[in-house]
Design a protein around this motif. Sequence first.
Motif, PDB file in Angstrom:
ATOM      1  N   UNK A 220     -39.492  26.815-107.853  1.00  0.00           N
ATOM      2  CA  UNK A 220     -40.552  27.125-106.889  1.00  0.00           C
ATOM      3  C   UNK A 220     -40.689  26.011-105.854  1.00  0.00           C
ATOM      4  N   UNK A 221     -40.552  24.776-106.286  1.00  0.00           N
ATOM      5  CA  UNK A 221     -40.615  23.662-105.325  1.00  0.00           C
ATOM      6  C   UNK A 221     -39.418  23.703-104.372  1.00  0.00           C
ATOM      7  N   UNK A 222     -38.233  24.018-104.911  1.00  0.00           N
ATOM      8  CA  UNK A 222     -37.037  24.067-104.084  1.00  0.00           C
ATOM      9  C   UNK A 222     -37.117  25.189-103.047  1.00  0.00           C
ATOM     10  N   UNK A 223     -37.843  26.253-103.342  1.00  0.00           N
ATOM     11  CA  UNK A 223     -37.997  27.368-102.402  1.00  0.00           C
ATOM     12  C   UNK A 223     -38.979  27.038-101.289  1.00  0.00           C
ATOM     13  N   UNK A 224     -39.637  25.891-101.381  1.00  0.00           N
ATOM     14  CA  UNK A 224     -40.538  25.471-100.330  1.00  0.00           C
ATOM     15  C   UNK A 224     -41.936  26.062-100.399  1.00  0.00           C
ATOM     16  N   UNK A 225     -42.349  26.533-101.579  1.00  0.00           N
ATOM     17  CA  UNK A 225     -43.703  27.081-101.725  1.00  0.00           C
ATOM     18  C   UNK A 225     -44.736  25.967-101.617  1.00  0.00           C
ATOM     19  N   UNK A 226     -45.924  26.343-101.214  1.00  0.00           N
ATOM     20  CA  UNK A 226     -46.999  25.357-101.088  1.00  0.00           C
ATOM     21  C   UNK A 226     -47.379  24.809-102.465  1.00  0.00           C
ATOM     22  N   UNK A 227     -47.756  23.533-102.554  1.00  0.00           N
ATOM     23  CA  UNK A 227     -48.126  22.949-103.860  1.00  0.00           C
ATOM     24  C   UNK A 227     -49.250  23.706-104.558  1.00  0.00           C
ATOM     25  N   UNK A 228     -50.239  24.184-103.796  1.00  0.00           N
ATOM     26  CA  UNK A 228     -51.338  24.927-104.417  1.00  0.00           C
ATOM     27  C   UNK A 228     -50.846  26.224-105.036  1.00  0.00           C
ATOM     28  N   UNK A 229     -49.920  26.909-104.359  1.00  0.00           N
ATOM     29  CA  UNK A 229     -49.355  28.148-104.900  1.00  0.00           C
ATOM     30  C   UNK A 229     -48.552  27.876-106.159  1.00  0.00           C
ATOM     31  N   UNK A 230     -47.768  26.796-106.135  1.00  0.00           N
ATOM     32  CA  UNK A 230     -46.976  26.442-107.315  1.00  0.00           C
ATOM     33  C   UNK A 230     -47.880  26.133-108.503  1.00  0.00           C
ATOM     34  N   UNK A 231     -48.941  25.366-108.244  1.00  0.00           N
ATOM     35  CA  UNK A 231     -49.830  24.944-109.334  1.00  0.00           C
ATOM     36  C   UNK A 231     -50.616  26.117-109.898  1.00  0.00           C
ATOM     37  N   UNK A 232     -51.180  26.944-109.023  1.00  0.00           N
ATOM     38  CA  UNK A 232     -52.077  28.000-109.480  1.00  0.00           C
ATOM     39  C   UNK A 232     -51.326  29.226-109.981  1.00  0.00           C
ATOM     40  N   UNK A 233     -50.359  29.711-109.213  1.00  0.00           N
ATOM     41  CA  UNK A 233     -49.690  30.964-109.568  1.00  0.00           C
ATOM     42  C   UNK A 233     -48.625  30.776-110.630  1.00  0.00           C
TER      43      UNK A 233
END
Length: 318
Positions: A220-233
């Motif tokens: 998810x981090x490599x795909x460039x998602x926002x940190x909040x999206x990675x943490x919550x979703x």
Amino acid sequence: MLSYLLRKLLLSIPVLFGVTVIVFAIAHAMPGDAVLAMITAEAPSSEALIAMRRGELGLDQPLYIQYLNWIGQILHGNLGRSFVNGRSVGDIIGERLPMTLELMGVALLVAFIIGTTLGVISALRQYRLTDYSLTLGGFVGVSIPDFFMGLLLVYVFALELRWLPSSGISTAGDSFSLLDNLRHLILPAAALALFRAAIFMRYARAGMLDVLNQDYMRTAKAKGLRPSTITLRHGLRNALIPLVTVFGLALPTLFGGSVVIETIFQWPGIGLMFIDAVVNRDSPVIMGYVLITAIIVMLANLATDLAYSVLDPRVNYD
């Protein structure tokens, strides 16, 4: 899912039967005599009066007959009648239960939200000052028992600062209002919530640290998602799975803690009712309280199992 629910309910029947046997034995093994307590409070005792009252209450029969009579009443939806005032135990519990559920529900919700939030923050700031501070605060919270926390809150916020009321569900002499009820609820709910918030925080931190090291989080981090999206979703949902177990296991201890807290704050729930019943040797009320508590805890554990399938699609009860 339906077949699983039916199996769980069928397996609960022997457990409830064991609960009835144990609580009946304990209630009738308590020191003291309910009949003597009632008679000495009303009139001078005599052998004839004691025998008459025992006959009226059915206490002159063998214990196994008393137990069978009690079970027969339960199967007909009747928990018996109080030895003290003759009222239906079901009606007494029905009047007090909403206050206890209000106190426990608010305390558990606040503890879960605060504990989970602080646990996630602690995991994201691992080995930093924030993490060490929250971990230390969690150990302090776990180390302080409910009754001491309740007395401490009363001393600070009710006696010294005079910000909040120290007892009751509403101000005596005033008409009931939601705002006044919430003011009276803050201290007892906080006393119950702080200990459990510390437990939720520790499990949330451990669960989040485990999730952060998973491959899908790195993807998810490599795909460039926002940190909040990675943490919550992607992170929080999977980290909540072990917390579901802790949430379910917190209910039995919450009932035990509510007995103490309701006594300290004179909160008119079933915990305070239970203490009064023990003092008065009111066996039907004691047995009714324990039975209702056991049923609520078993239903909560069933709801916990169902929550697993919602949070984790891999869990299938069919």
